[in-house]
Design a protein around this motif. Sequence first.
Motif, PDB file in Angstrom:
ATOM      1  N   PHE A  90       0.846  -1.197   0.000  1.00  0.00           N
ATOM      2  CA  PHE A  90       0.000   0.000   0.000  1.00  0.00           C
ATOM      3  C   PHE A  90       0.877   1.241   0.000  1.00  0.00           C
ATOM      4  O   PHE A  90       2.050   1.187   0.379  1.00  0.00           O
ATOM      5  CB  PHE A  90      -0.965   0.017   1.198  1.00  0.00           C
ATOM      6  N   HIS A  91       0.299   2.333  -0.439  1.00  0.00           N
ATOM      7  CA  HIS A  91       0.987   3.626  -0.381  1.00  0.00           C
ATOM      8  C   HIS A  91      -0.057   4.713  -0.174  1.00  0.00           C
ATOM      9  O   HIS A  91      -1.011   4.828  -0.950  1.00  0.00           O
ATOM     10  CB  HIS A  91       1.769   3.914  -1.669  1.00  0.00           C
ATOM     11  N   LEU A 135      -6.232  -1.546  -5.975  1.00  0.00           N
ATOM     12  CA  LEU A 135      -7.392  -0.771  -5.537  1.00  0.00           C
ATOM     13  C   LEU A 135      -6.979   0.669  -5.255  1.00  0.00           C
ATOM     14  O   LEU A 135      -5.806   0.944  -5.007  1.00  0.00           O
ATOM     15  CB  LEU A 135      -7.990  -1.363  -4.255  1.00  0.00           C
ATOM     16  N   TYR A 136      -7.970   1.559  -5.278  1.00  0.00           N
ATOM     17  CA  TYR A 136      -7.707   2.952  -4.895  1.00  0.00           C
ATOM     18  C   TYR A 136      -8.784   3.391  -3.911  1.00  0.00           C
ATOM     19  O   TYR A 136      -9.981   3.231  -4.163  1.00  0.00           O
ATOM     20  CB  TYR A 136      -7.702   3.873  -6.122  1.00  0.00           C
ATOM     21  N   TYR A 137      -8.331   3.900  -2.781  1.00  0.00           N
ATOM     22  CA  TYR A 137      -9.220   4.385  -1.731  1.00  0.00           C
ATOM     23  C   TYR A 137      -9.233   5.911  -1.780  1.00  0.00           C
ATOM     24  O   TYR A 137      -8.185   6.542  -1.742  1.00  0.00           O
ATOM     25  CB  TYR A 137      -8.700   3.893  -0.373  1.00  0.00           C
ATOM     26  N   LYS A 138     -10.439   6.490  -1.900  1.00  0.00           N
ATOM     27  CA  LYS A 138     -10.586   7.948  -1.939  1.00  0.00           C
ATOM     28  C   LYS A 138     -11.513   8.426  -0.818  1.00  0.00           C
ATOM     29  O   LYS A 138     -12.363   9.276  -1.023  1.00  0.00           O
ATOM     30  CB  LYS A 138     -11.138   8.394  -3.285  1.00  0.00           C
ATOM     31  N   GLY A 139     -11.345   7.816   0.381  1.00  0.00           N
ATOM     32  CA  GLY A 139     -12.154   8.225   1.515  1.00  0.00           C
ATOM     33  C   GLY A 139     -13.425   7.421   1.680  1.00  0.00           C
ATOM     34  O   GLY A 139     -14.128   7.575   2.660  1.00  0.00           O
ATOM     35  N   ILE A 171      -5.262   6.508  -1.187  1.00  0.00           N
ATOM     36  CA  ILE A 171      -4.373   5.399  -0.835  1.00  0.00           C
ATOM     37  C   ILE A 171      -4.452   4.330  -1.921  1.00  0.00           C
ATOM     38  O   ILE A 171      -5.541   3.856  -2.258  1.00  0.00           O
ATOM     39  CB  ILE A 171      -4.776   4.795   0.531  1.00  0.00           C
ATOM     40  N   ALA A 172      -3.292   3.963  -2.481  1.00  0.00           N
ATOM     41  CA  ALA A 172      -3.204   2.858  -3.440  1.00  0.00           C
ATOM     42  C   ALA A 172      -2.975   1.574  -2.642  1.00  0.00           C
ATOM     43  O   ALA A 172      -2.161   1.543  -1.716  1.00  0.00           O
ATOM     44  CB  ALA A 172      -2.065   3.097  -4.416  1.00  0.00           C
ATOM     45  N   ILE A 173      -3.694   0.505  -3.027  1.00  0.00           N
ATOM     46  CA  ILE A 173      -3.667  -0.745  -2.268  1.00  0.00           C
ATOM     47  C   ILE A 173      -3.572  -1.927  -3.231  1.00  0.00           C
ATOM     48  O   ILE A 173      -4.365  -2.027  -4.160  1.00  0.00           O
ATOM     49  CB  ILE A 173      -4.948  -0.891  -1.432  1.00  0.00           C
ATOM     50  N   LEU A 174      -2.625  -2.821  -2.996  1.00  0.00           N
ATOM     51  CA  LEU A 174      -2.553  -4.082  -3.725  1.00  0.00           C
ATOM     52  C   LEU A 174      -3.145  -5.154  -2.808  1.00  0.00           C
ATOM     53  O   LEU A 174      -2.537  -5.531  -1.793  1.00  0.00           O
ATOM     54  CB  LEU A 174      -1.118  -4.422  -4.115  1.00  0.00           C
ATOM     55  N   ALA A 175      -4.380  -5.596  -3.112  1.00  0.00           N
ATOM     56  CA  ALA A 175      -5.156  -6.458  -2.204  1.00  0.00           C
ATOM     57  C   ALA A 175      -5.565  -7.762  -2.866  1.00  0.00           C
ATOM     58  O   ALA A 175      -5.313  -7.967  -4.059  1.00  0.00           O
ATOM     59  CB  ALA A 175      -6.391  -5.700  -1.730  1.00  0.00           C
TER      60      ALA A 175
END
Length: 187
Positions: free
Chosen positions: A143-144, A167-171, A151-155
Amino acid sequence: EAAVDMDDMSMIDRGIDVKNNRLYLLMVDTEKGDTEGDLVSVSLASKSLGAVEEHDSDVTSLEAVVDGTLYYTKDVNDRGVGDLYRDGENVLSDVLQYSVEAIPDSSAVLCTTDPDRGSRIGTLTLLKKKGEGEELADGVYQFHAFDEKNIAILADYSENRDRGDLLYYKGKEPYVIDTDVTMFFAH
């Protein structure tokens, strides 16, 4: 101000609290083979320079000092999983030791909880300065955080295939950017 005995102790971890002018040290008696120790801080302020304060004992690792808040682990088992403390309060269980990362321009941190046996893959958890942890994704390999809401996530990562979903988390709920991703680079 209490005296803290640091004779025969070795510093195994440290962190700086710029906000409060303190240097945090994890001191362990390595000659006895101890893996847990005393978490102390030393004042860097001119009026109290060198004053030592003890914060907790039986501490395994100093994870982060973020915006004046101290994160550390205790009761870590042989798999490197234990309890995460925030300023003396137990806030999360089953946290992978050395997985806590500060989020830029935020007082929040990210960490890996409930890791798979023998692996660093687990649940990515967002922990704000106050409140409980929020689980963002499972099976997280990488993740970063660009900031608290990006937040960029490799899940959903498979170690057998060396692949997962980016994945990308935008809140809010993370969304899929791509599948069958080996790793990503963030800057």
